[in-house]
Design a protein around this motif. Structure first.
Motif, mmCIF file in Angstrom:
data_model
loop_
_atom_site.group_PDB
_atom_site.id
_atom_site.type_symbol
_atom_site.label_atom_id
_atom_site.label_comp_id
_atom_site.label_asym_id
_atom_site.label_seq_id
_atom_site.Cartn_x
_atom_site.Cartn_y
_atom_site.Cartn_z
ATOM 1 N N THR A 108 32.287 -40.428 3.943
ATOM 2 C CA THR A 108 31.431 -41.572 2.941
ATOM 3 C C THR A 108 30.675 -40.200 1.793
ATOM 4 O OG1 THR A 108 29.787 -41.993 5.457
ATOM 5 C CG2 THR A 108 29.123 -42.221 3.362
ATOM 6 N N THR A 109 31.118 -38.684 2.360
ATOM 7 C CA THR A 109 30.813 -37.996 0.704
ATOM 8 C C THR A 109 32.138 -38.941 -0.245
ATOM 9 O OG1 THR A 109 29.815 -37.117 2.659
ATOM 10 C CG2 THR A 109 30.199 -36.114 0.377
ATOM 11 N N ALA A 110 32.926 -38.785 0.144
ATOM 12 C CA ALA A 110 34.020 -38.882 -0.850
ATOM 13 C C ALA A 110 34.155 -40.080 -1.875
ATOM 14 C CB ALA A 110 35.322 -38.686 0.028
ATOM 15 N N GLN A 111 33.658 -40.863 -0.671
ATOM 16 C CA GLN A 111 32.995 -41.850 -2.098
ATOM 17 C C GLN A 111 32.222 -41.930 -2.817
ATOM 18 O OE1 GLN A 111 32.669 -45.542 1.012
ATOM 19 N NE2 GLN A 111 35.236 -45.902 0.658
ATOM 20 N N LEU A 112 30.562 -41.434 -1.988
ATOM 21 C CA LEU A 112 30.118 -40.995 -2.766
ATOM 22 C C LEU A 112 30.225 -40.262 -4.124
ATOM 23 C CD1 LEU A 112 26.839 -40.751 -0.418
ATOM 24 C CD2 LEU A 112 27.436 -42.379 -1.928
ATOM 25 N N TRP A 113 31.037 -39.224 -4.435
ATOM 26 C CA TRP A 113 30.753 -38.555 -4.823
ATOM 27 C C TRP A 113 32.484 -38.958 -6.126
ATOM 28 C CZ3 TRP A 113 30.802 -32.958 -2.461
ATOM 29 C CH2 TRP A 113 29.572 -32.677 -1.356
ATOM 30 N N GLY A 114 33.231 -39.525 -5.493
ATOM 31 C CA GLY A 114 34.638 -39.949 -6.375
ATOM 32 C C GLY A 114 35.099 -38.581 -6.302
ATOM 33 N N VAL A 115 35.211 -38.335 -5.068
ATOM 34 C CA VAL A 115 36.010 -36.913 -5.067
ATOM 35 C C VAL A 115 36.812 -36.620 -3.705
ATOM 36 C CG1 VAL A 115 34.703 -35.860 -7.157
ATOM 37 C CG2 VAL A 115 34.840 -35.268 -4.665
ATOM 38 N N ALA A 116 37.910 -35.939 -3.935
ATOM 39 C CA ALA A 116 39.108 -36.349 -3.242
ATOM 40 C C ALA A 116 39.147 -34.841 -2.033
ATOM 41 C CB ALA A 116 40.494 -36.864 -3.114
ATOM 42 N N ALA A 117 39.387 -34.114 -1.141
ATOM 43 C CA ALA A 117 40.224 -33.393 -0.678
ATOM 44 C C ALA A 117 41.709 -32.691 -1.699
ATOM 45 C CB ALA A 117 41.473 -32.817 0.234
ATOM 46 N N GLY A 118 41.285 -31.285 -2.395
ATOM 47 C CA GLY A 118 42.104 -31.096 -3.152
ATOM 48 C C GLY A 118 41.853 -31.291 -4.993
ATOM 49 N N ASP A 119 40.569 -31.630 -4.975
ATOM 50 C CA ASP A 119 40.145 -31.930 -6.819
ATOM 51 C C ASP A 119 38.863 -30.307 -6.693
ATOM 52 O OD1 ASP A 119 41.177 -34.001 -6.569
ATOM 53 O OD2 ASP A 119 39.256 -35.440 -6.799
ATOM 54 N N LEU A 120 38.700 -30.230 -7.799
ATOM 55 C CA LEU A 120 38.653 -29.448 -8.335
ATOM 56 C C LEU A 120 36.925 -29.503 -8.634
ATOM 57 C CD1 LEU A 120 38.403 -26.214 -8.652
ATOM 58 C CD2 LEU A 120 39.870 -26.678 -11.547
ATOM 59 N N VAL A 121 35.705 -28.671 -8.416
ATOM 60 C CA VAL A 121 34.548 -29.256 -9.417
ATOM 61 C C VAL A 121 33.498 -28.568 -9.558
ATOM 62 C CG1 VAL A 121 34.863 -31.441 -7.172
ATOM 63 C CG2 VAL A 121 33.839 -29.313 -6.748
ATOM 64 N N ALA A 122 32.613 -28.619 -10.247
ATOM 65 C CA ALA A 122 31.472 -27.828 -10.346
ATOM 66 C C ALA A 122 30.443 -28.478 -9.846
ATOM 67 C CB ALA A 122 30.861 -27.413 -11.959
ATOM 68 N N VAL A 123 29.689 -27.723 -8.997
ATOM 69 C CA VAL A 123 28.637 -27.545 -8.387
ATOM 70 C C VAL A 123 27.521 -27.551 -8.734
ATOM 71 C CG1 VAL A 123 27.406 -27.650 -5.637
ATOM 72 C CG2 VAL A 123 29.905 -27.262 -5.856
ATOM 73 N N GLU A 124 25.708 -28.088 -8.958
ATOM 74 C CA GLU A 124 25.014 -28.294 -9.624
ATOM 75 C C GLU A 124 23.645 -26.617 -8.957
ATOM 76 O OE1 GLU A 124 22.487 -30.748 -11.393
ATOM 77 O OE2 GLU A 124 24.747 -31.849 -12.165
ATOM 78 N N PRO A 125 23.541 -26.439 -8.589
ATOM 79 C CA PRO A 125 22.615 -25.552 -8.195
ATOM 80 C C PRO A 125 21.814 -26.234 -7.186
ATOM 81 C CG PRO A 125 22.142 -24.833 -10.500
ATOM 82 C CD PRO A 125 22.819 -26.096 -10.369
ATOM 83 N N PHE A 126 20.752 -26.934 -7.958
ATOM 84 C CA PHE A 126 19.733 -27.817 -7.018
ATOM 85 C C PHE A 126 21.018 -29.228 -6.186
ATOM 86 C CE2 PHE A 126 17.375 -26.526 -11.215
ATOM 87 C CZ PHE A 126 16.792 -25.924 -10.639
ATOM 88 N N CYS A 127 20.475 -29.324 -5.318
ATOM 89 C CA CYS A 127 20.726 -30.141 -4.371
ATOM 90 C C CYS A 127 19.481 -30.818 -4.111
ATOM 91 C CB CYS A 127 21.380 -29.809 -2.893
ATOM 92 S SG CYS A 127 21.488 -30.502 -1.503
ATOM 93 N N PRO A 128 19.995 -31.852 -4.396
ATOM 94 C CA PRO A 128 18.040 -32.228 -4.793
ATOM 95 C C PRO A 128 18.238 -34.048 -3.450
ATOM 96 C CG PRO A 128 19.107 -33.621 -6.351
ATOM 97 C CD PRO A 128 20.628 -32.822 -5.646
ATOM 98 N N CYS A 129 16.694 -34.053 -2.692
ATOM 99 C CA CYS A 129 16.599 -35.216 -1.773
ATOM 100 C C CYS A 129 16.882 -36.957 -2.799
ATOM 101 C CB CYS A 129 15.802 -35.189 -0.825
ATOM 102 S SG CYS A 129 14.162 -36.196 -1.801
ATOM 103 N N GLY A 130 16.884 -37.187 -3.727
ATOM 104 C CA GLY A 130 17.206 -38.141 -3.980
ATOM 105 C C GLY A 130 16.219 -39.330 -4.190
ATOM 106 N N ILE A 131 15.104 -38.993 -2.877
ATOM 107 C CA ILE A 131 14.253 -40.075 -2.768
ATOM 108 C C ILE A 131 13.009 -39.749 -2.574
ATOM 109 C CG2 ILE A 131 15.382 -41.299 -1.106
ATOM 110 C CD1 ILE A 131 13.977 -40.002 1.231
ATOM 111 N N CYS A 132 11.906 -38.252 -3.249
ATOM 112 C CA CYS A 132 11.087 -38.509 -3.218
ATOM 113 C C CYS A 132 9.718 -38.470 -4.630
ATOM 114 C CB CYS A 132 11.033 -36.620 -3.238
ATOM 115 S SG CYS A 132 11.152 -35.525 -4.563
ATOM 116 N N ALA A 133 8.941 -38.004 -5.261
ATOM 117 C CA ALA A 133 8.912 -38.756 -6.305
ATOM 118 C C ALA A 133 9.328 -38.041 -7.012
ATOM 119 C CB ALA A 133 7.093 -38.515 -6.533
#
Ligand SMILES: [Zn+2]
Ligand SMILES: [Zn+2]
Length: 369
Positions: A78-103
């Protein structure tokens, strides 16, 4: 699997420790990242000194490092689908991991998320414990914000996504920089230098950068990145110089990236034009003496703070890195392994004589090549 990480167990106390991690379990709901390179941030010094723990921002033990670039080692379907990435991909990760649903998240201010989870500042007591970039592997939660790095860009180049992103967020978007503007950037650290590139990309007319006498190499780099004027504040009066360069008008946008120093805030207020904008981005750990707010009121000046960087700015950063149009490699001055994270932090913070650091990268698995 065994995972080595630099763990901060207290004030100025970093130790390399080994974690026993169930890799597939860590990746099942989210992903497991093999960290190739982690950028160091000015705030890493404050964290190392215990300043964030003192104010309750995090607890020990913690794996610092919030600017990671790595390979997706394993990822849930599910995560692979949401992010549009696959195993082996090089990615940069944002520091903030937000909930997405708060105000805050639903208003688009996800760096202020009420249910915020922050990489580099989350206790190793939670789950796998692998929540920081100064480690061989990181666990990524499914609501992480990741950016796929284009082919042909190495992790070492990509690791500049974070400071360069701050350049776009602070010196362009928050400042409201438009074509032809005079942009004054106070402080030639990695985020000030990144601001030069961002302001140039946004079409600024003049880009002016300030620094100390000891910043000569940084100011030279500012020129190479497109600064039209650099000011040595130890030898020249910033406010007078900016007025001379703008026919007495003042700068349209002023971005203060300096940590601790309070004089730049007062300079910003004097150097900005009526109706202009000041972006305050450097933490001072104190209040600014003799701040005269009437100078803001009577001249209709906007003074705003910024915390963090949002996705648009990171996308611009990665686009510029991939374009190879700027000599960004000149930013890289130092690299360290996990056993020398503290040295790297002190070097970046200017606590090591003659180190002249601009950007420091941690290579948890050893340096590439
Ligand atoms: Zn940072
Ligand atoms: Zn939220």
């Amino acid at each position: 699997m065994k995972v080595s990480a630099a763990v901060q167990v207290g004030r100025q106390n970093l130790q390399v420790k080994e974690f026993d991690v169930d890799g597939p379990a860590a990746a099942a709901d989210g992903a497991l990242l093999r960290v190739e390179a982690s950028g160091m941030c000015g705030s890493d010094y404050e964290q190392y000194n215990g300043e964030f723990a003192d104010v309750g921002f995090h607890v020990y033990p913690v794996i610092p490092g919030h600017e990671p670039v790595g390979r997706i080692e394993a990822i849930g379907e599910t995560t692979a689908q949401l992010w549009g990435v696959a195993a082996g991909d090089l990615v940069a990760v944002e520091p903030f991991c937000p909930c997405g649903i708060c105000a805050r998240c639903t208003e688009g201010q996800y760096q202020l998320c009420k249910n915020r989870f922050l990489y580099g500042f989350s206790s190793t007591e939670i789950g796998s414990g692998l929540w920081g970039g100064f480690a061989e592997y990181m666990q990524l939660r499914p609501n992480s914000v990741v950016h796929k790095i284009p082919d042909g860009v190495s992790a070492h180049d990509a690791v500049l996504f974070n400071p360069l992103g701050a350049g776009f967020e602070w010196s362009v978007r928050a400042a409201g920089t438009q074509i032809g503007d005079t942009v004054l950037i106070l402080g030639p650290g990695q985020r000030g230098l990144a601001g030069v590139i961002a302001a140039r990309e946004a079409g600024a007319g003049q880009v002016i950068v300030t620094g100390r006498g000891s910043d000569a190499h940084r100011l030279e780099l500012a020129r190479q990145f497109g600064a039209s004027t650099v000011i040595d504040v130890d030898a020249e009066n910033t406010v007078e110089r900016v007025h001379a360069l703008t026919s007495g008008e003042g700068a349209d946008r002023v971005i203060d990236t300096t940590p601790y120093a309070t004089q730049p805030v007062l300079d910003a207020i004097e150097a900005v034009r009526p109706g202009g904008t000041i972006v305050s981005a450097g933490l001072k750990a104190r209040s600014v003496p003799s701040l005269d707010t009437d100078k803001l009121v009577l001249r209709d000046v906007t003074l705003r703070g910024v915390i963090g960087v949002k996705s648009w700015a990171y996308r611009q950063a990665i686009r510029i890195i991939a374009s190879k149009r700027y000599p960004l490699h000149l930013m890289h001055t130092h690299t360290v392994g996990l056993d020398r994270v503290a040295d790297g932090i002190l070097t970046l913070a200017g606590k090591v004589d003659d180190a002249q650091a601009i950007h420091v990268t941690v290579f948890p698995g050893g340096e590439p090549r």
